[in-house]
Design a protein around this motif. Structure first.
Motif, PDB file in Angstrom:
ATOM      1  N   GLU A  59       0.687  -1.304  -0.360  1.00 42.92           N
ATOM      2  CA  GLU A  59       0.002   0.023  -0.144  1.00 42.92           C
ATOM      3  C   GLU A  59       0.994   1.054   0.109  1.00 42.92           C
ATOM      4  O   GLU A  59       1.698   1.274   1.200  1.00 42.92           O
ATOM      5  N   ASN A 120      -4.675   4.903  -2.332  1.00 42.26           N
ATOM      6  CA  ASN A 120      -5.651   5.507  -1.702  1.00 42.26           C
ATOM      7  C   ASN A 120      -6.144   6.588  -2.853  1.00 42.26           C
ATOM      8  O   ASN A 120      -5.343   7.328  -3.066  1.00 42.26           O
ATOM      9  N   GLU A 152      -7.969   1.756  -3.587  1.00 42.09           N
ATOM     10  CA  GLU A 152      -8.335   1.636  -2.233  1.00 42.09           C
ATOM     11  C   GLU A 152      -9.636   3.485  -2.068  1.00 42.09           C
ATOM     12  O   GLU A 152      -9.275   4.596  -2.486  1.00 42.09           O
ATOM     13  N   ASP A 182     -11.767   0.380   1.187  1.00 39.82           N
ATOM     14  CA  ASP A 182     -11.186   0.582   2.900  1.00 39.82           C
ATOM     15  C   ASP A 182     -11.889   1.114   3.934  1.00 39.82           C
ATOM     16  O   ASP A 182     -13.025   1.885   3.905  1.00 39.82           O
ATOM     17  N   LYS A 203     -11.590  -3.945   3.508  1.00 43.06           N
ATOM     18  CA  LYS A 203     -10.424  -4.034   4.471  1.00 43.06           C
ATOM     19  C   LYS A 203     -10.206  -3.871   5.101  1.00 43.06           C
ATOM     20  O   LYS A 203     -11.203  -2.784   5.654  1.00 43.06           O
TER      21      LYS A 203
HETATM   22 MG    MG Z   1      -5.819   2.766   2.692  1.00 40.33          MG
END
Ligand code: MG
Ligand code: C2E
Ligand code: MG
Ligand code: MG
Length: 290
Positions: A59, A120, A152, A182, A203
């Motif tokens: 990530e 993200n 995400e 997320d 997630k």
């Molecule tokens: Mg994240």
């Protein structure tokens, strides 16, 4: 007397409010220059298979090194970036940087298994016109295969603009980009969203993982999420694994993927490359010559 005291209190309040506003404004001004001044960089946190503890991806997490204030946490500056719209240029910079780095690693290492870079994305980024085209352009410019990219997003993003985002997600999914929800479990979206959007990964939020051994309800929520994901053909990544006990409990529930300090903190690109070197053969020896 009462009046004077009241006034004094009022002034204290007024001053601290003003200080806060000035500080926020200053931070926004500084953030506006951060990209051009090269104050932003990325850290990478391994996402690992809980079965064999091998790294299956990273990530990308943005970091800001402020020239006077030092490191500023994304928890502090990402909300400001989102409110001011600065997240749009910052987000494009992050995406292009992450794709470029991932492409470099693929050229350096024999990654003989599916391996993804996860980035993200905030709501204001998704509602830009031509966002799909822009993502494709970044993939082309950096030479990264769409299958190596994962985005995400949080539940609130889905709820704000469901139609526009559903269409975009279908477009990205068709290209091979994966989509992860997320902080799953902390938002307010209904479960029907899981059907409506082409989501590949849940997630599971750190707040459940950190209580998994301490609180029966958290363990049950984790268990239910894993079953739900399996039924809907999605994968689960458990966030914030810090202890062996948490890992053991997650493995007991057949959770396949995780990330957290137990495995590794987010690290800079050099350290991330060293982690890759432990796991994959090098394709080319990088020799520096003068
Ligand atoms: Mg994240
Ligand atoms: P997130 O996307 O949920 O990222 C996970 C956060 O949890 C990261 O914090 C990571 O360092 C932290 N973390 C990972 N493992 C553990 C653990 O075992 N224990 C604990 N206590 N924490 C752990 P970070 O890097 O401070 O980022 C915070 C948030 O800022 C991210 O949460 C994400 O929402 C946002 N963010 C960071 N980078 C970006 C970016 O490039 N773009 C956007 N839009 N948001 C970003
Ligand atoms: Mg998260
Ligand atoms: Mg989070």
């Amino acid at each position: 007397r009462a009046k004077a005291g009241g006034k004094a209190r009022y002034e204290v309040f007024d001053t601290s409010m003003r200080d806060r506003v000035v500080a926020l404004f200053q931070l926004e001004t500084d953030l506006r220059r951060a990209i051009d001044n090269q104050e932003l960089h990325l850290h990478y946190q391994p996402i690992v298979s809980l079965v064999n503890q091998k790294i299956v991806g990273f990530e990308a997490l943005v970091r800001w090194q402020h020239p006077q204030r030092g490191a500023i946490s994304p928890a502090e500056f990402i909300p400001i970036a989102e409110e001011t719209g600065l997240i749009v240029p910052i987000g494009w910079w992050v995406l292009q940087q992450a794709c470029l780095q991932m492409q470099l690693w693929q050229a350096q290492f024999a990654m003989n298994v599916p391996f993804k870079i996860s980035v993200n994305f905030s709501a204001p980024q998704f509602t830009q016109p031509q966002v799909g085209k822009q993502i494709i352009q970044i993939l082309q410019a950096t030479g990264l295969d769409a299958k190596s990219l994962q985005l995400e997003l949080t539940e609130s993003v889905l709820m704000e603009h469901p139609e526009a985002i559903a269409a975009l997600m279908e477009e990205l999914n068709a290209l091979g980009v994966s989509l992860a929800l997320d902080d799953f479990g902390t938002g307010y979206s209904s479960l029907s969203y899981l059907q409506r959007f082409p989501i590949n990964i849940l997630k599971l939020d750190r707040s459940f993982v950190c209580r998994i051994g301490k609180c029966y309800q958290s363990w049950e929520i984790v268990r239910a999420t894993i079953m739900l994901a399996r039924a809907l053909d999605m994968e689960v990544v458990a966030e914030g694994i810090e202890t062996l006990e948490q890992l053991a409990r997650l493995r007991g529930l057949k959770c396949k993927f995780g990330q957290g300090y137990y495995f590794s903190q987010p690290v800079d690109s050099t350290a991330a490359g060293e982690l890759l070197a432990q796991q994959f053969d090098r394709l080319v020896e990088v020799v520096s010559r003068k």
